[in-house]
Motif scaffolding. Sequence first.
Motif, short mmCIF file in Angstrom:
data_model
loop_
_atom_site.label_atom_id
_atom_site.label_comp_id
_atom_site.label_asym_id
_atom_site.label_seq_id
_atom_site.Cartn_x
_atom_site.Cartn_y
_atom_site.Cartn_z
N MET A 75 27.04 -7.23 -31.86
CA MET A 75 28.48 -6.55 -31.27
C MET A 75 29.25 -6.08 -32.63
N LYS A 76 29.20 -6.90 -33.77
CA LYS A 76 29.88 -6.43 -34.83
C LYS A 76 29.46 -5.09 -35.27
N ALA A 77 28.17 -4.79 -35.08
CA ALA A 77 27.85 -3.17 -35.60
C ALA A 77 28.19 -2.28 -34.61
N VAL A 78 28.55 -2.68 -33.59
CA VAL A 78 29.25 -1.35 -32.40
C VAL A 78 30.66 -1.39 -32.33
N SER A 79 31.41 -2.39 -32.68
CA SER A 79 32.79 -2.72 -32.55
C SER A 79 33.51 -1.70 -33.39
N ASN A 80 34.71 -1.36 -32.82
CA ASN A 80 35.63 -0.35 -33.55
C ASN A 80 37.05 -1.20 -33.43
N PRO A 81 37.19 -2.00 -34.83
CA PRO A 81 38.39 -2.99 -34.80
C PRO A 81 39.85 -2.59 -34.41
N ALA A 82 39.92 -1.13 -34.29
CA ALA A 82 41.15 -0.55 -33.93
C ALA A 82 41.26 -0.46 -32.65
N VAL A 83 40.14 -0.74 -31.69
CA VAL A 83 40.40 -0.80 -30.22
C VAL A 83 41.26 -1.86 -29.72
N GLN A 84 42.18 -1.46 -28.87
CA GLN A 84 43.20 -2.35 -28.39
C GLN A 84 42.85 -2.43 -26.79
N TYR A 85 42.80 -3.64 -26.11
CA TYR A 85 42.22 -3.53 -24.73
C TYR A 85 43.44 -3.82 -23.88
N VAL A 187 31.23 6.25 -23.58
CA VAL A 187 32.53 5.59 -24.12
C VAL A 187 32.56 4.32 -23.45
N ASP A 188 32.86 3.31 -24.02
CA ASP A 188 33.31 1.89 -23.31
C ASP A 188 34.05 0.99 -23.92
N LEU A 189 35.11 0.26 -23.35
CA LEU A 189 35.80 -0.56 -24.02
C LEU A 189 35.13 -1.94 -24.39
N SER A 190 34.10 -2.25 -23.64
CA SER A 190 33.42 -3.58 -23.83
C SER A 190 32.06 -3.46 -25.15
N PRO A 191 32.63 -4.00 -26.24
CA PRO A 191 31.59 -4.14 -27.17
C PRO A 191 30.49 -5.07 -26.82
N HIS A 192 30.54 -5.81 -25.81
CA HIS A 192 29.36 -6.78 -25.31
C HIS A 192 28.47 -5.63 -24.64
N PHE A 193 28.82 -4.75 -23.70
CA PHE A 193 28.08 -3.91 -23.00
C PHE A 193 27.43 -2.73 -23.79
N LEU A 194 28.20 -2.53 -24.90
CA LEU A 194 27.65 -1.31 -25.77
C LEU A 194 26.58 -1.98 -26.71
N ALA A 195 26.83 -3.45 -26.94
CA ALA A 195 25.48 -4.21 -28.07
C ALA A 195 24.34 -4.09 -27.38
N VAL A 196 24.46 -4.34 -25.94
CA VAL A 196 23.27 -4.54 -25.23
C VAL A 196 22.65 -2.94 -25.04
N GLY A 197 23.42 -2.08 -24.68
CA GLY A 197 23.01 -0.83 -24.48
C GLY A 197 22.51 -0.36 -25.71
N LYS A 198 22.90 -0.67 -26.81
CA LYS A 198 22.10 -0.09 -28.06
C LYS A 198 20.66 -0.74 -28.27
N TYR A 199 20.63 -2.17 -28.07
CA TYR A 199 19.38 -2.87 -28.02
C TYR A 199 18.52 -2.07 -26.97
N GLU A 200 19.14 -1.97 -26.09
CA GLU A 200 17.90 -1.29 -24.89
C GLU A 200 17.67 -0.14 -25.28
N GLN A 201 18.51 0.69 -26.01
CA GLN A 201 18.09 1.94 -26.65
C GLN A 201 16.90 1.95 -27.69
N GLU A 202 17.24 1.05 -28.52
CA GLU A 202 16.17 0.87 -29.61
C GLU A 202 14.78 0.45 -28.99
N ARG A 203 14.87 -0.32 -27.85
CA ARG A 203 13.66 -0.46 -27.33
C ARG A 203 12.92 0.62 -26.62
#
Length: 335
Positions: A75-85, A187-203
């Motif tokens: 999650m840290k690797a995909v997060s943009n700390p500037a994002v506000q929810y 583009v998505d607001l959820s770093p959780h979804f994006l982290a899982v998405g990147k993992y699936e993409q690597e696979r």
Amino acid sequence: MVRVVCQAQQTASAPGKQFNPLLMGAVEALFKFPPFFNAAAKNARGMIIKRAESLGLDWEGAMRDLKAQDWEARMKAVSNPAVQYPSYYTQPFHAYPSGNLCWEAALEVTMAAKSVHAIVMDPAGKQMDPEGDARLRSSYSARLGECLAELGVDPSGVSRIVDLGCATGLSSLELLRAFPSAAVTGVDLSPHFLAVGKYEQERRVAANGGAPEALTLVHGAAEATGLPAGSVDLVSMCLVCHELPQAATKDIMREAFRILRPGGVLCIMEMNPQSAVFQRIFGNPFAYTAFKSTEPWLQEYITLDMPGSMREAGFARVTQRESTPRHKTVVALKQ
Ligand SMILES: C[S@@+](CC[C@H](N)C(=O)[O-])C[C@H]1O[C@@H](n2cnc3c(N)ncnc32)[C@H](O)[C@@H]1O
């Protein structure tokens, strides 16, 4: 056979017309009472898991495999700390108390999509099809192709696509299938979804012998993508608007208009509140309550005038098709 539901102009007065406002108001009020919300949400989640298992999906097994990762580092690797929810986003969704900002939601999304969409092709909503989710997505591509033809847009000119609200990338992958020579930015607001998405993409990339995929996943708000004006050929929003208050949907439509080049299109696939299936659900207190327990902005969505809002955002022409007995594809052209 494809049925043209109606031209956008004719739908402008329809939203909300046939719904039962008393029922909806009562259910909205009940959901402000936490024990009621918690019980309804638990029940809804139980139904989703039960249906997945009856389709032969190994929910528990898949979760066990997925959980064996260092998700916080990912999650840290995909997060943009500037994002506000925005506050509309930090709500319980889909029976998860932390909504889209939790690991359960992100890890379960593919299974949940298969479960929830198993019945979408059946007008009676009873017959279960393990391929329902895939059919829903390919029907979006097919209807989108028809809408582009109607609007005079050449699909071979679509090379830069943005998928707003991409989650783990299920909708982005369908866009890559439909436009094989295009590059997709999800583009998505959820770093959780994006982290899982990147993992699936690597696979997927590893399974394809390392061949790179033209999909980039970005942490950000669809209202403010930061992309240059006029830089995109096609913006897609697949199953996102029902998670938004109307004001946010309109802000996102304006952002889509800004980033599209002249001749570009905004394409939306969503539930169709005017369909007979949803009219039935909205008239039934039990079905509506179950539905509402997973979707906090449902009432805002079903009273949204989608084609009218697209025109307000600046789009010149809007057309739509029925993509399943309960979903629609709406496409708007920027001239
Ligand atoms: C129901 S999911 C749909 C995901 C995907 N498009 C699909 O077809 O499976 C809605 C997604 O929209 C995202 N979302 C909601 N509001 C958003 C916003 N303002 N900006 C970016 N993403 C947003 C959520 O995080 C969630 O991943």
